[in-house]
Write a protein that holds these residues in place. Sequence first.
Motif, PDB file in Angstrom:
ATOM      1  N   VAL A   1       0.848  -1.190   0.000  1.00 21.79           N
ATOM      2  CA  VAL A   1       0.000   0.000   0.000  1.00 21.79           C
ATOM      3  C   VAL A   1       0.889   1.247   0.000  1.00 21.79           C
ATOM      4  CG1 VAL A   1      -1.787   1.260   1.268  1.00 21.79           C
ATOM      5  CG2 VAL A   1      -1.784  -1.253   1.259  1.00 21.79           C
ATOM      6  N   ARG A   2       0.511   2.233  -0.797  1.00 22.90           N
ATOM      7  CA  ARG A   2       1.290   3.462  -0.835  1.00 22.90           C
ATOM      8  C   ARG A   2       1.127   4.231   0.480  1.00 22.90           C
ATOM      9  NH1 ARG A   2      -0.218   6.350  -6.479  1.00 22.90           N
ATOM     10  NH2 ARG A   2      -2.183   6.567  -5.325  1.00 22.90           N
ATOM     11  N   ILE A   3       2.228   4.756   0.977  1.00 22.69           N
ATOM     12  CA  ILE A   3       2.189   5.549   2.202  1.00 22.69           C
ATOM     13  C   ILE A   3       1.301   6.776   2.028  1.00 22.69           C
ATOM     14  CG2 ILE A   3       3.570   7.006   3.742  1.00 22.69           C
ATOM     15  CD1 ILE A   3       3.901   4.071   4.328  1.00 22.69           C
ATOM     16  N   LEU A   4       1.333   7.378   0.863  1.00 22.20           N
ATOM     17  CA  LEU A   4       0.511   8.573   0.644  1.00 22.20           C
ATOM     18  C   LEU A   4      -0.971   8.248   0.736  1.00 22.20           C
ATOM     19  CD1 LEU A   4      -0.794   8.821  -2.515  1.00 22.20           C
ATOM     20  CD2 LEU A   4       1.621   8.999  -3.062  1.00 22.20           C
ATOM     21  N   ASP A   5      -1.386   7.032   0.359  1.00 23.51           N
ATOM     22  CA  ASP A   5      -2.793   6.641   0.493  1.00 23.51           C
ATOM     23  C   ASP A   5      -3.173   6.503   1.966  1.00 23.51           C
ATOM     24  OD1 ASP A   5      -3.078   6.636  -2.245  1.00 23.51           O
ATOM     25  OD2 ASP A   5      -2.749   4.469  -2.439  1.00 23.51           O
ATOM     26  N   LEU A   6      -2.272   5.936   2.771  1.00 23.22           N
ATOM     27  CA  LEU A   6      -2.531   5.822   4.207  1.00 23.22           C
ATOM     28  C   LEU A   6      -2.647   7.199   4.843  1.00 23.22           C
ATOM     29  CD1 LEU A   6      -0.036   2.944   5.110  1.00 23.22           C
ATOM     30  CD2 LEU A   6      -2.521   2.751   4.871  1.00 23.22           C
ATOM     31  N   LEU A   7      -1.778   8.132   4.430  1.00 26.44           N
ATOM     32  CA  LEU A   7      -1.795   9.479   4.992  1.00 26.44           C
ATOM     33  C   LEU A   7      -3.054  10.239   4.575  1.00 26.44           C
ATOM     34  CD1 LEU A   7       1.942  10.529   4.418  1.00 26.44           C
ATOM     35  CD2 LEU A   7       0.883   9.677   6.518  1.00 26.44           C
ATOM     36  N   ASP A   8      -3.454  10.103   3.313  1.00 23.67           N
ATOM     37  CA  ASP A   8      -4.651  10.804   2.845  1.00 23.67           C
ATOM     38  C   ASP A   8      -5.889  10.303   3.592  1.00 23.67           C
ATOM     39  OD1 ASP A   8      -3.201  12.316   1.089  1.00 23.67           O
ATOM     40  OD2 ASP A   8      -3.624  11.056  -0.665  1.00 23.67           O
ATOM     41  N   ARG A   9      -5.947   9.005   3.831  1.00 20.30           N
ATOM     42  CA  ARG A   9      -7.099   8.459   4.555  1.00 20.30           C
ATOM     43  C   ARG A   9      -7.148   8.985   5.982  1.00 20.30           C
ATOM     44  NH1 ARG A   9      -8.791   2.024   4.888  1.00 20.30           N
ATOM     45  NH2 ARG A   9     -10.302   2.213   6.592  1.00 20.30           N
ATOM     46  N   ALA A  10      -5.975   9.287   6.560  1.00 20.61           N
ATOM     47  CA  ALA A  10      -5.926   9.825   7.917  1.00 20.61           C
ATOM     48  C   ALA A  10      -6.104  11.343   7.945  1.00 20.61           C
ATOM     49  CB  ALA A  10      -4.595   9.453   8.577  1.00 20.61           C
ATOM     50  N   GLY A  11      -6.316  11.960   6.778  1.00 17.34           N
ATOM     51  CA  GLY A  11      -6.523  13.393   6.724  1.00 17.34           C
ATOM     52  C   GLY A  11      -5.255  14.203   6.930  1.00 17.34           C
ATOM     53  N   ALA A  12      -4.108  13.611   6.658  1.00 12.42           N
ATOM     54  CA  ALA A  12      -2.839  14.314   6.874  1.00 12.42           C
ATOM     55  C   ALA A  12      -2.668  15.442   5.874  1.00 12.42           C
ATOM     56  CB  ALA A  12      -1.674  13.337   6.752  1.00 12.42           C
ATOM     57  N   ARG A  13      -2.036  16.505   6.311  1.00 10.73           N
ATOM     58  CA  ARG A  13      -1.742  17.619   5.426  1.00 10.73           C
ATOM     59  C   ARG A  13      -0.662  17.225   4.434  1.00 10.73           C
ATOM     60  NH1 ARG A  13      -0.723  22.521   9.514  1.00 10.73           N
ATOM     61  NH2 ARG A  13      -0.351  23.618   7.532  1.00 10.73           N
ATOM     62  N   THR A  14      -0.638  17.888   3.291  1.00 10.14           N
ATOM     63  CA  THR A  14       0.306  17.541   2.225  1.00 10.14           C
ATOM     64  C   THR A  14       1.759  17.647   2.684  1.00 10.14           C
ATOM     65  OG1 THR A  14      -1.278  18.313   0.567  1.00 10.14           O
ATOM     66  CG2 THR A  14       1.021  18.065  -0.133  1.00 10.14           C
TER      67      THR A  14
ATOM     68  N   GLN B   1      14.551   1.609   6.184  1.00  9.95           N
ATOM     69  CA  GLN B   1      13.465   0.845   5.562  1.00  9.95           C
ATOM     70  C   GLN B   1      12.851  -0.040   6.650  1.00  9.95           C
ATOM     71  OE1 GLN B   1      12.989   2.149   2.765  1.00  9.95           O
ATOM     72  NE2 GLN B   1      14.568   1.817   1.220  1.00  9.95           N
ATOM     73  N   THR B   2      12.152   0.593   7.577  1.00 12.83           N
ATOM     74  CA  THR B   2      11.738  -0.012   8.841  1.00 12.83           C
ATOM     75  C   THR B   2      10.930  -1.289   8.640  1.00 12.83           C
ATOM     76  OG1 THR B   2      11.659   2.217   9.746  1.00 12.83           O
ATOM     77  CG2 THR B   2      10.613   0.484  11.042  1.00 12.83           C
ATOM     78  N   LYS B   3      11.300  -2.306   9.402  1.00 13.74           N
ATOM     79  CA  LYS B   3      10.592  -3.589   9.366  1.00 13.74           C
ATOM     80  C   LYS B   3       9.643  -3.699  10.550  1.00 13.74           C
ATOM     81  CE  LYS B   3      14.468  -6.122   8.996  1.00 13.74           C
ATOM     82  NZ  LYS B   3      15.347  -7.283   8.713  1.00 13.74           N
ATOM     83  N   TRP B   4       8.689  -4.631  10.441  1.00 13.26           N
ATOM     84  CA  TRP B   4       7.709  -4.909  11.506  1.00 13.26           C
ATOM     85  C   TRP B   4       6.984  -3.628  11.942  1.00 13.26           C
ATOM     86  CZ3 TRP B   4      13.043  -6.025  12.748  1.00 13.26           C
ATOM     87  CH2 TRP B   4      13.453  -7.259  12.260  1.00 13.26           C
ATOM     88  N   VAL B   5       6.485  -2.877  10.953  1.00 12.98           N
ATOM     89  CA  VAL B   5       5.850  -1.589  11.239  1.00 12.98           C
ATOM     90  C   VAL B   5       4.554  -1.804  12.017  1.00 12.98           C
ATOM     91  CG1 VAL B   5       4.749   0.432  10.215  1.00 12.98           C
ATOM     92  CG2 VAL B   5       6.865  -0.475   9.226  1.00 12.98           C
ATOM     93  N   SER B   6       4.383  -1.065  13.095  1.00 16.44           N
ATOM     94  CA  SER B   6       3.160  -1.151  13.904  1.00 16.44           C
ATOM     95  C   SER B   6       2.377   0.156  13.915  1.00 16.44           C
ATOM     96  CB  SER B   6       3.486  -1.554  15.345  1.00 16.44           C
ATOM     97  OG  SER B   6       4.276  -0.552  15.978  1.00 16.44           O
ATOM     98  N   ARG B   7       3.074   1.272  13.606  1.00 18.31           N
ATOM     99  CA  ARG B   7       2.417   2.567  13.728  1.00 18.31           C
ATOM    100  C   ARG B   7       3.000   3.539  12.705  1.00 18.31           C
ATOM    101  NH1 ARG B   7      -0.540   5.091  17.813  1.00 18.31           N
ATOM    102  NH2 ARG B   7      -0.334   7.372  17.914  1.00 18.31           N
ATOM    103  N   VAL B   8       2.114   4.288  12.036  1.00 15.34           N
ATOM    104  CA  VAL B   8       2.501   5.339  11.122  1.00 15.34           C
ATOM    105  C   VAL B   8       1.813   6.613  11.580  1.00 15.34           C
ATOM    106  CG1 VAL B   8       2.410   6.171   8.733  1.00 15.34           C
ATOM    107  CG2 VAL B   8       2.776   3.729   9.190  1.00 15.34           C
ATOM    108  N   GLU B   9       2.591   7.657  11.839  1.00 15.65           N
ATOM    109  CA  GLU B   9       2.048   8.922  12.357  1.00 15.65           C
ATOM    110  C   GLU B   9       2.326  10.048  11.381  1.00 15.65           C
ATOM    111  OE1 GLU B   9       3.940   9.641  16.052  1.00 15.65           O
ATOM    112  OE2 GLU B   9       3.284   7.759  16.978  1.00 15.65           O
ATOM    113  N   ALA B  10       1.288  10.814  11.070  1.00 16.51           N
ATOM    114  CA  ALA B  10       1.447  12.046  10.304  1.00 16.51           C
ATOM    115  C   ALA B  10       1.699  13.167  11.285  1.00 16.51           C
ATOM    116  CB  ALA B  10       0.181  12.332   9.484  1.00 16.51           C
ATOM    117  N   ARG B  11       2.822  13.890  11.080  1.00 13.31           N
ATOM    118  CA  ARG B  11       3.215  14.903  12.066  1.00 13.31           C
ATOM    119  C   ARG B  11       3.193  16.278  11.417  1.00 13.31           C
ATOM    120  NH1 ARG B  11       8.251  13.138  15.462  1.00 13.31           N
ATOM    121  NH2 ARG B  11       7.033  14.171  17.062  1.00 13.31           N
TER     122      ARG B  11
END
Length: 379
Positions: A295-308, A369-379
Motif C-alpha cells: 500500500v502506498r504511504i501517501l494513500d494511508l496518509l490521505d485516509r488519515a486526513g494528513a496535510r500535504t 526501511q523499517t521492518k515490523w511496522v506497527s504505527r505510522v504517524e502524520a506529524r
Amino acid sequence: MRSSPFLDFPRFSGRLHDARTATVLGRLLGVAVVVCFGTGLISHCLQQPPGWLTNTLPSRPVWGYRLTQGLHVASGIAAVPLLLAKLWTVYPRLFARPVVRSLRHGLERASVAVLVAAALFQLFSGMLNTAQWYPWPFAFVPVHFAVAQLLLGALLLHLAVKWPQIRAHWGRKSEGTLTLPAAEGPDRRSLLTAVTAAVGAVTLTTVGQSFTPLKRFDLLAPRHPDHGPQGLPVNRTAARAGVSAAELRDWRLTVAGPEPYRLTLAELRAMPQYEVELPIACVEGWSKSAHWSGVRILDLLDRAGARTGARVRVVSLEQHGAYRVMEMGRTHARDPLTLLALCLNGEVLSADHGYPARIIAPNRPGVLQTKWVSRVEAR
C-alpha cells in the motif's frame, strides 16, 4: 669511544622511501579519501538529517543511495592498500633525529600523527562495520562521522604544510625529481604496479555485494547479494530484534493523524496494491534490487486526513535498536514509490524481512526501511 650498536638508529638505503614515491601514492590515496568522505557525508545526511533538511531530501534517483554507499565502502576498502603503501614509503622518517627541530616541526609531526591515527581508525573501523562486528563501547555512526571530520581537517593542514614539497615532486619533470637516480623509475613503476594490483584485487572481490554484475567475484565481502531469505540478505532477524510470534499474530496497524484509524492485515490487503522495483541498500555496502508490493504511504496518509506537507514517524515492533523509530520527510512520504510493503518478489514477507509490513522507499538507507511496522504517524 664507540657507541653501542643497540643505541644506533636504523639507516635506510632503499630508493623508494623518497618524496616522489610518497607524492604519487599520496595522490591516489587522496582521491580515495575524498570520494570516501564525500559519499560518507551523503550517507550521514540521509541517515540522520538535520531537521531543516528532512523535508527536502530527494527521493530520486531511486538508485542514488545504492550508488553513493557502494562507492563509499569500495573507496574505503581500496584506500587500505594505498594507505599501507604510503606509510611504508614514509615510515623511515619516524627515525629522523632530532625528533623535534623547532616549534613548527613539532606541530607538523603532531598533525601527521593525528592524520595517520584518524586514517587507520576510519578505514579499519569501517571494515569492521561492514562485518557488523563492534568490539568497542561507543556508538559507531557518530564517532565515525566525527573522526572523518578530524581526518579531513588533519589532511588539509598536512597539505598546506607540505605543499612546497608536494609541488616539487608532483610530475615526472618536476624540479624535485630531476636529481633522482635513473634506476628509481623502473623500481617505482614496479611498486605502483603492485599497489594497483592490490587495489584492483580487493575491489574486485568485494564490490560485487553492491555492483551485482560482479557478484560472482564477491569472495571477500561479508555479504553476497543473493544469500538470504527470499533471495535478499538480512542484517537483523526477527529473533534478534525481539519480535515475538504473539505480537505478529495479534498485529494491527495504527495510522495516526487528524482522522486516526487502525487496520488488520486483511484490511490492508484489501486496499489498492502497488508493485515497485526498488533496491535496498545498507550502510555496510551491500545492495540489491527487488520487487515489492503493498500500500502506498501517501494513500494511508490521505485516509488519515494528513496535510500535504506532513512528515511521517514510523514505529516498529522491534524492542530495541537505534532505528526502531524512523522519521520520513515529505518528499519520501509523498513519493508514489514509497510503500508499506506486504510482499517481496511475489511472496508474503518472511518474518526476517519484516512481516507483516515494512517500509520500502526510493533513495533511502536500509536502516530506514523499517521492518515490523506497527504505527505510522502524520506529524
